[in-house]
Design an enzyme around this catalytic site. Structure first.
Site, short mmCIF file in Angstrom:
data_model
loop_
_atom_site.label_atom_id
_atom_site.label_comp_id
_atom_site.label_asym_id
_atom_site.label_seq_id
_atom_site.Cartn_x
_atom_site.Cartn_y
_atom_site.Cartn_z
N TYR A 37 9.05 -2.04 22.66
CA TYR A 37 10.50 -2.09 22.66
C TYR A 37 10.97 -2.73 23.97
O TYR A 37 11.73 -2.16 24.74
CB TYR A 37 11.12 -0.71 22.47
N HIS A 42 10.89 -4.97 31.44
CA HIS A 42 9.50 -5.35 31.17
C HIS A 42 9.25 -6.82 31.51
O HIS A 42 8.20 -7.18 32.05
CB HIS A 42 9.16 -5.13 29.69
N GLN A 66 0.99 11.51 26.32
CA GLN A 66 1.97 11.86 27.34
C GLN A 66 3.22 12.52 26.77
O GLN A 66 4.16 12.78 27.49
CB GLN A 66 2.35 10.62 28.17
N LYS A 178 9.50 0.40 39.21
CA LYS A 178 9.95 1.51 40.04
C LYS A 178 11.07 2.29 39.36
O LYS A 178 11.54 3.30 39.89
CB LYS A 178 10.36 1.01 41.43
N LYS A 179 11.54 1.84 38.20
CA LYS A 179 12.39 2.67 37.35
C LYS A 179 11.72 4.04 37.13
O LYS A 179 12.35 5.08 37.24
CB LYS A 179 12.60 1.97 35.99
N SER A 215 16.31 0.77 29.76
CA SER A 215 15.31 1.70 29.22
C SER A 215 15.21 1.48 27.73
O SER A 215 16.21 1.22 27.06
CB SER A 215 15.73 3.15 29.50
N ARG A 217 14.84 3.69 25.70
CA ARG A 217 15.54 4.79 25.07
C ARG A 217 17.06 4.57 24.97
O ARG A 217 17.73 5.28 24.25
CB ARG A 217 15.27 6.11 25.81
#
Lengths: 310, 310
Positions: A37, A42, A66, A178-179, A215, A217
Site C-alpha cells: 500500500y 515509501h 507483528q 523515521k516515521k 501512512s 493506514r
C-alpha cells in the site's frame, strides 16, 4: 516515463540466489522493506536506496508476526497491482519486488504464525507445538515503551521479520523511515548488537500538504477523522517551536499536545518526549530529543513524531 | 607434519572482509564455533568442515552471554597457545582462527555483558541502561527444557552469539557437535526460522576410550570423580541396548540411569528421553529418541546423550 519492469520474486531461495549472483558481480544492493500500500513515504525510501547502492530490492510483505490477535492484520490495506504501477514510475525504478507468500511456512503444515482462524478473525503470533516457527529476536530495552506498551508483540515481530529479510536478501544497505521512529532505532540497535554486515539508513518522515504524516493506514480514516487527526502534527509543530525557543519542560510540552489531540476528539495512546537514541523519557530537553505520539481517531491508530534540536 | 599457520584475526570487520574476499573468489567457507580448550571432539568438527567446504574458520571465544552470574565463566578452562598448536597439526589445518576480544563491546564504555565485577566474581548477562547490548535471539520452545531449566539464560546466549558469529564470518556451512544435542537442535531451528543462508551440520559425540564424553570441562574433574562419572556413559549404553531390544518404557529406562549415577555419587540435574527433533519428553519409545543426561560430579556439571533408534 515508465522504467523497465522489476523482476518479481516470491521464492526466498530464488531471492537469495539473485542477490548472491549480483554481489558476485560486484554490485551493491539496497533493501526497502514494506508492507505494501505504497505512498510517497515509501518512494522516498527507494530514492534513498538509489543514492546508496546500485540495485534496489523492495519487499512487499504484510508480516503476521507483528500483529496481535486483536489488531488490524485482517483489515490492513492492500493494493498489490497499484503498488507495482507506482514502482514502475518511481524515478530510477526498482530492480526486484520480493513478495513472498508466507515467510513462516516451513513446509510442515504448522506455520505457527498468522494462519489460524478464530471466529472468522485471523489470529497471529500463535505458538503451537511441534515444528512451527518459534525463534524471535528481542531488543529488550528499546522494545518496551512507546508503541511497545500497547503493542507487546509488535517489535518482536518487526525485529524477527527484518532479520529474516536481511538473511534472505543479504543487502548491503537497508532503508527505514523515521516515521516509525522507535522501529528505526530498534533496527539500528539490532544490527549493531547482532553484527549484521548491513548499513541501516533512516529517512525523514513525509507529510501530506496539510501536515498529516503519510501512512498506509490513513486511507481508513473518515474525511472527518482525517481533519481531526491534523491536531497531531499541528500540536507537534507548536511543541517543537516552543522547545527550540526556550520551553524545555517536557511535562508542559506534553500537556499541550495531549490537550490539543483530546479536544479534536482523538484518544491518546501515548505522547512522550524521549532521548533520540536511548528513547529514555526526558523531564527537560537538554539533549537531542524526539516527541513521539500515538493516537486513535475512530478505529485507526496513527503515529507521528518530530525531532527537537537543542 | 605441521600445516601452514592459520591466519589469526581478532577484529570483526577484518574477519568479514576476509570472508567476503574469499567468497568473491568463489571459495566456500565452513565455520567451527568453539570456546577453546580444544579436544578431539572439536578436531572432528574441523574434519567435518573440510569435507563440506574449501576453507575453514575456527572461532575461539568464551561467550560471557551464555553464563549466568552463578556459573563457571571465571573458571572456564583456557589454553590459547595449546589450542593453536593443536590446530597446526589437525589434518588439513585451518585457514583462520577468529579470536575476538569482546563481541559485546560497541565502543561506548558500556558493554552490557560480562565485564562487571561483583565481589571479585565476574557477572555476566547484565542489562544496564543506555547503550549496552540488549538484543537476544530466543528459540522459545526448544530452549525451555533439559539444560534450559537449570541454565535459564544459556540458550539465549548461545543463539545470540551464534547469530553474531554467522553475521561476522558469513559462512556457507557451520558445524556443531551433537554432544550438545539441545544446542544443536536449537541452532538448526534458529537457522530455519530466521532464514540464514547457512547449512548446519551436526557431528557425532566423541568419547574417551573408557566412554566418557569429551568435554573441555573434564579437566576440572578429580581423578576419583572422573572414574565415578563413567556411570553416565555406562548407564546410557545399557539403556540404549535395552531400548533397542524391546524395553520401551521411558520411566523404567530413566530410573535405571538415575540410580546408576546416583549410586556412583553423582547429582542428577536431569535424565530425559525426548523426541530427536522436537525434544518433547516421551513416555514410550516409538520414534527416534535421544536420552539426554546432565549430572554433577564434584563441582563439575557434565552432559552426555545417546541416540536411540527404533
Amino acid at each position: 516515463m515508465a522504467n523497465k519492469d522489476p523482476l518479481m520474486i516470491t521464492d526466498k531461495d530464488e531471492m537469495r540466489k539473485w542477490s548472491r549472483s549480483m554481489r558476485a558481480q560486484g554490485k551493491t544492493i539496497g533493501l526497502v522493506p514494506t508492507m505494501g500500500y505504497l505512498h510517497e513515504g515509501h518512494l522516498s525510501l527507494i530514492q534513498e536506496s538509489h543514492k546508496q547502492t546500485q540495485l534496489t530490492v523492495v519487499s512487499i510483505y504484510v508480516n503476521p508476526g507483528q500483529f496481535s490477535p486483536t489488531e488490524d492484520l485482517s483489515t490492513y490495506p492492500s493494493d498489490f497491482l497499484g503498488d507495482i504501477q507506482k514502482l514502475k514510475y518511481v524515478p530510477g525504478g526498482v530492480d526486484v519486488v520480493f513478495n513472498p507468500k508466507n515467510l513462516y511456512d516451513y513446509g510442515n503444515n504448522d506455520s505457527g504464525v498468522g494462519l489460524d482462524q478464530e471466529g472468522g478473525k485471523v489470529v497471529s503470533c500463535v505458538e503451537r507445538s511441534g515444528m512451527g516457527h518459534e525463534t524471535w529476536v528481542r531488543v529488550e530495552r528499546l522494545e518496551k515503551d512507546l508503541c511497545g506498551k500497547s503493542r507487546p508483540v509488535f517489535f518482536r515481530g518487526v525485529a524477527t521479520i527484518v532479520t529474516k529479510l536481511f538473511n534472505i536478501v543479504e543487502p548491503d544497505v537497508a532503508v527505514f523511515g523515521k516515521k516509525d521512529y522507535q522501529q528505526w532505532r530498534i533496527i539500528k540497535r539490532m544490527v549493531r548488537d547482532l553484527d549484521f554486515g548491513i548499513k541501516v539508513i533512516g529517512t525523514e518522515l513525509v507529510r501530506d500538504d496539510d501536515g498529516l504524516a503519510k501512512s498506509s493506514r490513513n486511507v481508513r480514516l473518515s474525511p472527518e477523522d482525517r481533519q481531526k487527526a491534523l491536531s497531531i502534527s499541528k500540536s507537534l509543530f507548536k511543541a517543537k517551536f516552543a522547545a527550540e525557543n526556550g520551553q524545555n519542560d517536557c511535562q508542559e510540552l506534553r500537556n499541550a499536545v495531549i490537550q490539543a489531540i483530546h479536544e479534536a476528539g482523538g484518544k491518546i495512546d501515548y505522547a512522550e518526549i524521549v532521548d533520540q537514541e536511548s528513547l529514555e523519557k526526558l523531564r527537560e530537553i537538554k539533549r537531542p530529543a524526539v516527541f513521539c505520539v500515538a493516537a486513535w481517531f475512530g478505529n485507526v491508530r496513527l503515529i507521528d513524531n518530530i525531532e527537537i534540536s537543542v
